[in-house]
Motif scaffolding. Structure first.
Motif, PDB file in Angstrom:
ATOM      1  N   GLN A 190       0.829  -1.212   0.000  1.00  0.00           N
ATOM      2  CA  GLN A 190       0.000   0.000   0.000  1.00  0.00           C
ATOM      3  C   GLN A 190       0.867   1.267   0.000  1.00  0.00           C
ATOM      4  O   GLN A 190       1.590   1.525   0.955  1.00  0.00           O
ATOM      5  N   VAL A 215      -4.374   4.606  -6.705  1.00  0.00           N
ATOM      6  CA  VAL A 215      -4.196   4.876  -5.273  1.00  0.00           C
ATOM      7  C   VAL A 215      -5.528   5.439  -4.770  1.00  0.00           C
ATOM      8  O   VAL A 215      -6.037   6.408  -5.333  1.00  0.00           O
ATOM      9  N   ARG A 220      -4.231   9.285  -0.711  1.00  0.00           N
ATOM     10  CA  ARG A 220      -3.739  10.221  -1.724  1.00  0.00           C
ATOM     11  C   ARG A 220      -4.151  11.643  -1.349  1.00  0.00           C
ATOM     12  O   ARG A 220      -5.333  11.937  -1.242  1.00  0.00           O
TER      13      ARG A 220
END
Ligand SMILES: Cc1cc2nc3c(=O)[nH]c(=O)nc-3n(C[C@H](O)[C@H](O)[C@H](O)COP(=O)(O)OP(=O)(O)OC[C@H]3O[C@@H](n4cnc5c(N)ncnc54)[C@H](O)[C@@H]3O)c2cc1C
Length: 248
Positions: A190, A215, A220
Motif C-alpha cells: 500500500q 491509489v 492520496r
C-alpha cells in the motif's frame, strides 16, 4: 463553527534558510493562546488594503513551533505579491494579523511505503511530514528547487530517499515531478501519497495517480499551493471551479 479571530503577531527575526527561502519567526501576544502541535498546519496572513476593502489573505505553513514562536518559510519569487514582498521587508517588531491555524494535512501513516512530492512552497509541509514518519518508513520524496543552493538538509527516515530536481524555470504544461516519479520503482504493498505544487502541475500529478497508478483517495493527498500568473485570490477561484468539475 465560527472561525476564531485572527491573532496579532510580531516579527521576532528573519533569516534566509537558502537564497530563495526566507524564514520569518513570529511571536508576541498572539502566541499566548496559540494551540500546540501545529507544525505543518496552515495560517492565513492578512494584509491591509486601502479604504474599506477586506484584507488580502495569503496562506503559509507552520514550519516549526516552539512555546512562544512559530517559523514560516517564505519562497522568494520573482513576481512580487503582498506576502513575499512583506517577508523581504519584515523587521523585528513589525506586526501582522494571522488567521488560523487550519487543519493539518498529514500523509496517511497507514501504508507500506510513502511518496511525497512538491515544489518549494510545499517544502515546509513535506519537511514536517518527513520528520513525523516512523524511523522504519521507506519510500521517496521528490522536491523541486529553483537553484541548487536552495537544496537544504532534511531530517528523514533512512529508508526514504530524497530526490532534488533543480528547475530554475518550470516549463508550462509539463511536470518535472511527474516525469521523475514515473521513472521510480513502484513497490508492492500500500503506497501513501502526499503532493502539493503549482496548480497545473497538481492536475498533471492527479491525472498520473488516477490513470497510471491506482491509489485510493484515503491514501492520496494532492493539492495546489499557487497558480502561475495569478494571485492567491484568483488561484482560490480556479481551485473551486476545479473541485466543482471534479465532483460532476
Ligand atoms: C495550504 C497552503 C500552504 C502554503 N504554504 C506555503 C509556505 O509555507 N511557503 C510558501 O512560500 N508558500 C506557501 N504556500 C503558497 C503561497 O500561499 C502562494 O505562493 C502565494 O501565492 C504567495 O503569495 P504572494 O503574495 O507572494 O503572491 P500572490 O499575490 O499570490 O501572487 C503574485 C504573483 O506571484 C506568483 N507566485 C506566487 N507564488 C509563487 C511561487 N512560489 N513561485 C513563483 N511565482 C509565484 C503568482 O502566480 C502571481 O503571478 C501555501 C499555499 C497553501 C494553499
Amino acid at each position: 463553527m465560527a472561525r476564531p479571530p485572527a491573532r496579532l503577531m510580531e516579527v521576532i527575526r528573519s533569516d534566509y534558510v537558502t537564497p530563495h527561502m526566507l524564514r520569518i519567526t513570529l511571536g508576541g501576544t498572539g502566541m499566548n493562546d496559540f494551540p500546540p502541535d501545529q507544525e505543518s498546519a496552515y495560517v492565513k496572513l492578512l494584509f491591509r488594503q486601502g479604504g474599506d476593502a477586506r484584507p488580502l489573505m495569503r496562506t503559509y505553513t507552520i514550519r516549526h513551533q516552539r512555546a512562544d514562536e512559530i517559523d514560516i518559510d517564505f519562497v522568494i519569487h520573482d513576481h512580487a505579491g503582498p506576502a513575499s514582498s512583506w517577508a523581504q521587508g519584515a523587521q523585528p517588531g513589525d506586526r501582522i494579523m494571522v488567521g488560523g491555524p487550519g487543519a493539518r494535512k498529514l500523509i496517511n501513516p497507514e501504508a507500506d511505503w510513502f511518496l511525497l512530492a512538491g515544489d518549494m512552497t510545499a517544502l515546509p509541509a513535506i519537511s514536517v511530514n518527513l520528520e513525523m514518519l516512523p524511523e522504519s518508513a521507506r519510500g521517496h520524496a521528490v522536491l523541486t528547487v529553483v537553484d541548487e543552493a536552495d537544496i537544504q538538509p532534511l531530517k528523514h527516515p533512512a529508508g526514504v530517499e530524497i530526490h532534488w530536481i533543480v528547475e530554475p524555470q518550470p516549463a508550462e504544461g509539463e511536470s518535472s515531478i511527474r516525469a521523475h516519479i514515473s521513472g521510480l520503482p513502484w513497490p508492492d504493498g500500500q503506497p501513501s501519497i502526499w503532493c502539493a505544487s503549482e496548480f497545473q502541475e497538481m492536475q498533471l500529478l492527479r491525472q498520473y495517480f488516477r490513470e497510471e497508478r491506482t491509489v485510493s483517495n484515503r491514501h492520496r493527498y494532492i493539492s495546489s499551493y499557487w497558480k502561475r500568473g495569478v494571485s492567491e485570490d484568483q488561484h482560490k477561484q480556479a481551485k473551486r471551479q476545479d473541485a466543482e468539475r471534479e465532483s460532476d
